[in-house]
Scaffold this motif. Structure first.
Motif, mmCIF file in Angstrom:
data_model
loop_
_atom_site.group_PDB
_atom_site.id
_atom_site.type_symbol
_atom_site.label_atom_id
_atom_site.label_comp_id
_atom_site.label_asym_id
_atom_site.label_seq_id
_atom_site.Cartn_x
_atom_site.Cartn_y
_atom_site.Cartn_z
ATOM 1 N N UNK A 193 0.263 -6.350 -6.723
ATOM 2 C CA UNK A 193 1.180 -5.546 -7.560
ATOM 3 C C UNK A 193 0.420 -4.886 -8.702
ATOM 4 N N UNK A 194 0.438 -3.592 -8.730
ATOM 5 C CA UNK A 194 -0.254 -2.861 -9.784
ATOM 6 C C UNK A 194 0.791 -2.321 -10.762
ATOM 7 N N UNK A 247 0.523 1.440 -11.994
ATOM 8 C CA UNK A 247 1.023 2.431 -11.047
ATOM 9 C C UNK A 247 2.546 2.487 -11.090
ATOM 10 N N UNK A 248 3.174 1.297 -11.089
ATOM 11 C CA UNK A 248 4.634 1.226 -11.144
ATOM 12 C C UNK A 248 5.159 1.935 -12.387
ATOM 13 N N UNK A 304 4.658 5.685 -12.242
ATOM 14 C CA UNK A 304 5.628 6.206 -11.279
ATOM 15 C C UNK A 304 7.006 6.313 -11.891
ATOM 16 N N UNK A 305 7.417 5.241 -12.574
ATOM 17 C CA UNK A 305 8.748 5.239 -13.173
ATOM 18 C C UNK A 305 8.849 6.296 -14.269
ATOM 19 N N UNK A 345 9.072 9.644 -12.479
ATOM 20 C CA UNK A 345 10.169 9.855 -11.535
ATOM 21 C C UNK A 345 11.550 9.810 -12.192
ATOM 22 N N UNK A 385 12.817 12.979 -14.082
ATOM 23 C CA UNK A 385 13.036 14.143 -13.213
ATOM 24 C C UNK A 385 14.354 14.000 -12.456
ATOM 25 N N UNK A 386 14.540 12.834 -11.850
ATOM 26 C CA UNK A 386 15.769 12.632 -11.076
ATOM 27 C C UNK A 386 16.990 12.700 -11.992
ATOM 28 N N UNK A 418 17.346 14.297 -14.892
ATOM 29 C CA UNK A 418 17.615 15.665 -15.336
ATOM 30 C C UNK A 418 18.231 16.483 -14.211
ATOM 31 N N UNK A 419 17.695 16.317 -13.007
ATOM 32 C CA UNK A 419 18.250 17.077 -11.880
ATOM 33 C C UNK A 419 19.691 16.656 -11.627
ATOM 34 N N UNK A 420 19.952 15.351 -11.748
ATOM 35 C CA UNK A 420 21.298 14.864 -11.464
ATOM 36 C C UNK A 420 22.304 15.395 -12.478
#
Lengths: 172, 674
Positions: free
Chosen positions: A1-2, A5-6, A9-10, A13, A16-17, A19-21
């Protein structure tokens, strides 16, 4: 488990999701104006048909419809009939003013001869009035209330419905 | 009848995808077992059913059968055959259906390559691909159903969006774009399978690279075809406007290009495995983001489909894919890396690393610029526009840095070098830089940025040609350098066409003349042309140069029954030196007077030619290398394991003729108001 990276990523991600929603009910074609609520910039311009001067200040005390248009703009041509009909129906209760945007007096006269006139069409020769109103493209229509403040704005061709709706706001 | 067959085929495809995906994941533990065969069969069945559904729709469009809902939306009896066929992707539902077929064909191709030589990866890869397939089959079966039935079929329909009927490029640009976008699903599946297994063997890099290179090549061509279409149809004189949907096609291209480069290092040194996987998976995510941008109605663009119900579905799919990617990378990335040292800075691997960082920076820059208006509006309720000034200010320096690296990078050797060796390899191409700059100066180039770009281009050109000369044998590297040669030309052409454009608005009465650049234009008159699907006013303009007639231009205004706005078609006289570009702004007084926008666009034709060169480079890179056999036997030091790829300074850097922010061309305005 890195974890790094998590985390990265969070961090990329989730916003963006989100704001789009939340943007779903947004209409990308609508351009809002900061002009609503402010006093309508005054102008005194030359009438394309009579060459007489038309001043916005003369209409203080009743709702005013200021329609920016041009003969080369197809949606403007389409909305013309609705505006003329409304101006005739409402008579002196509401003042309509057409502000011609980047067009020639001859073209405007020929157009009105053909399609009918019901209210003054003024020439905004150096587009100063259009700039003062923050016009982005034609047609745009501003609805001014009795106190001389901009009550509403409509972008694009007007329909009889849209006219009535916005006028109701301006007449309050 | 057709609607029923269509719906059954789609349901069949959905069933095959769901089954195959489950079977694929279930047989991960036993990649040589009997169950895998069923996953493979489902993958092939999915491809077959999707293709059949598309053929049924084409049949319905060409007939035309107005009992099919989609046909009533986009079809008209008065259309030429090619327009009837391209109507398949001219509207939302059809384009998703077409997407389904392309995805099916890619999955079939991926399955066939992985099933034979990379069996350990195949089950999970098929599982991921068919999960994507299931999502799109679900879209077609539900929210974007094109096979709806019409109770009382109309006699005729409106035909597709007139902008799409206006040019033959519309028949080519969307399929290329889909072939680019959709194909990125295959490397995504392979990278996911590698992460699930916890290893990325050198052996599997070959199909990964191959399946990245195929959509990359299509994407490259598609982006430029889109620019070309805008140039030939929209009439504002430019080919790139940083429109959200243009950006959407550019973003995955950037990360894919970056991945192709990082794959070289992974292949050669066994490092950067996690990074390569991250880039490959990000590319897929960006294609889904792009799909959302085009189809959700959230962004304003010449490409926007109307607001539709599939926006939330695509966003959910994007969210699931994001979670999958982050979880996979987070859980497994450490298992992929065996070595961590990247190598010295002044080496080829150092150059690759900087190249990758620049590409990622470019991607983030464009992504932020595209999404930023939404963020601001969501948080403050204020509307803002991020336009050309931002993208130019950010993109031009990054693009120039990438061009610089495109010259320096390939000149550097792998591993440590002495400063003397460095001098010996890096100094000679300065001659190329000097020659290019002097020639540019002699051709009246005065803009300092343009001259610097051309100097970098000259340096890169000498390095590229030198490498091509040295490597006449190994095809893969040759392909890569052919692509580089194309990029050098594109970047120089973009810089020159942007900074040296001449633009004039001319008002001409019949018989009058006006000058632009070396040309004299004469308005000869206007005429009305009636065609099957449209009526047009064509203005005839004579073109003289140095006192003699060199040609005629016929820009036109087209009137389509479905549209109240006229749609212009500019006329372009193309030469390798410069294009003469004329579009009609207004026709007045019964055709006795016209106002036109006339432009001299230097070097634009080079962009189209250079794209062809890049595509050829991409194809050459795909061909099996003659050295494959020896290469496989060689140790990690083989000289020709480079991957075809390209720094990103495509035509996207800018477009000429763009108006300043806030000022709009009448054509676009008409489109927006329509």
């Amino acid at each position: 488990m890195n974890r790094t990276v998590m985390l990265i990523g969070a961090v990329v991600a989730v916003p963006i999701v989100t704001v789009l929603a939340v943007s779903f009910d947004r209409d990308p074609h609508e351009i809002r104006t900061p002009m609503v609520g402010r006093p309508a910039p005054s102008f005194t311009l030359r009438d394309a048909s009579t060459d007489g001067a038309v001043a916005l200040a003369a209409s203080r005390g009743k709702p005013v419809v200021i329609n920016f248009w041009a003969t080369w703009c197809a949606p403007c041509v389409r909305e013309h009939a609705a505006l003329v009909a409304a101006a005739r129906a409402l008579g002196s209760d509401v003042q309509f003013i057409g502000v011609v945007y980047q067009d020639s007096q001859e073209q405007v006269r020929a157009f009105l001869d053909q399609r009918g006139r019901a209210y003054p069409m003024v020439l905004d020769e150096d587009a100063r009035t259009a700039i003062a109103y923050g016009v982005y493209g034609v047609p745009e229509t501003f609805f001014v209330d009795r106190t001389g403040a901009i009550a509403a704005k409509h972008t694009g061709a007007l329909t009889a419905d849209a006219l009535t709706r916005n006028l109701r706001v301006a007449a309050q | 009848m057709i609607p029923l067959i269509g719906r059954l085929l789609i349901l069949g495809a959905l069933g095959a995808a769901v089954t195959g995906s489950i079977v694929g994941f279930a047989s991960m533990k036993a990649p040589y077992g009997a169950r895998v065969v069923w996953a493979r069969r489902c993958a092939l069945a999915f491809a077959l059913l999707m293709t059949a559904a598309n053929l049924v729709m084409v049949e319905a469009l060409v007939t035309p059968d107005f009992s099919v809902q989609y046909v009533t939306l986009v079809e008209s009896r008065s259309l030429p055959l090619w327009v009837q066929i391209v109507s398949l992707w001219s509207s939302l539902e059809g384009s998703i259906l077409f997407w389904g077929m392309v995805l099916g064909l890619y999955i079939a191709g991926g399955t066939l390559t992985m099933a034979r030589r990379h069996r350990e990866y195949a089950p999970a890869a098929i599982g991921v691909w068919l999960a994507c397939g299931a999502f799109f089959a679900f879209l077609i079966a539900g929210p974007a159903q094109p096979f709806g039935t019409v109770a009382s079929p109309p006699l005729d329909g409106p035909g597709p969006n007139p902008l799409l009927q206006n040019h033959i490029l519309m028949a080519i640009h969307p399929p290329f774009l889909y072939l680019g976008y959709v194909g990125m699903t295959i490397p995504f599946g392979i990278a996911s399978a590698a992460l699930l297994r916890g290893t990325l063997d050198r052996d599997v890099l070959r199909p990964l690279r191959m399946w990245l290179l195929i959509p990359w090549t299509f994407q490259t061509v598609a982006i430029v075809l889109g620019g070309w279409w805008a140039y030939e149809v929209l009439g504002w004189g430019g080919y790139w406007s940083w429109d959200p949907v243009e950006n959407a096609s550019f973003l995955p291209w950037l990360t894919a290009t970056s991945a192709l480069h990082s794959l070289v290092v992974t292949d050669r040194k066994g490092t950067l495995k996690g990074w390569t996987a991250t880039l490959v998976m990000s590319t897929f995510l960006l294609t889904i983001l792009g799909t959302f941008m085009t189809r959700s109605g959230v962004f304003n663009s010449v490409h926007s489909f109307t607001q539709s119900a599939i926006g939330p579905a695509i966003l959910s799919f994007l969210a699931v894919s994001l979670i999958w990617t982050v979880a996979m990378l987070g859980a497994r990335i450490d298992r992929l890396e065996s070595r961590r040292d990247v190598g010295p800075a002044a080496s080829l691997e150092g150059a690759f690393l900087v190249n990758n960082l620049l590409f990622v920076l470019f991607t983030l820059t464009v992504l932020v610029g595209t999404v930023f208006p939404l963020i601001v509006e969501a948080m403050t309720d204020r509307q803002i526009t991020v336009g050309r000034p931002y993208f130019d200010a950010m993109g031009v320096p990054i693009g120039m840095a990438l061009l610089f690296l495109l010259g320096i990078g390939p000149a550097l050797p792998w591993g440590r070098t002495t400063s003397r060796e460095l001098r010996n390899t890096l100094a000679p191409p300065l001659i190329g830089a000097a020659v290019f700059s002097v020639v540019a100066w002699m051709l009246q180039v005065r803009n300092p940025w343009t001259i610097v770009t051309i100097a970098f281009g000259g340096y890169a050109a000498q390095v590229t040609l030198g490498q091509l000369w040295r490597l006449r044998q190994g095809r893969r590297r040759v392909g890569a350098f052919v692509v580089h040669a194309g990029v050098v030309i594109v970047v120089i052409a973009v810089a020159v066409s942007n900074t040296m454009q001449v633009s004039r608005e001319l008002r001409l009465r019949r018989g009058e003349t006006a000058d632009i650049g070396p040309y004299t234009l004469t308005f000869l008159g206007a005429r009305v042309v009636t065609e099957v699907n449209r009526e047009s006013i064509v203005a005839d303009i004579g073109v003289d140069r140095a006192g003699s007639r060199v040609g005629a231009l016929a820009p036109r205004m087209n009137f389509y029954p479905a549209s109240q706005e006229p749609i212009g078609t500019p006329a372009v006289r193309t030469t390798m030196g410069a294009d003469l570009y004329v579009s009609i702004l207004n026709i007045g007084e019964m055709g006795q007077e016209i106002t036109v926008h006339a432009l001299i666009n230097p070097m634009v034709a080079w962009i189209w030619v250079a794209t062809l060169i890049m595509a050829i480079g991409g194809v050459v890179s795909m061909l099996p290398s003659r050295r494959v056999a020896t290469e496989l036997g060689q140790s990690v030091g083989a000289p020709d394991l480079q991957v075809g790829g390209v720094p990103s300074t495509g035509p996207e850097l800018a477009g000429p003729g763009l108006r300043p922010l806030g000022e709009r061309s009448p054509e676009r305005e008409a489109g927006e108001r329509a």
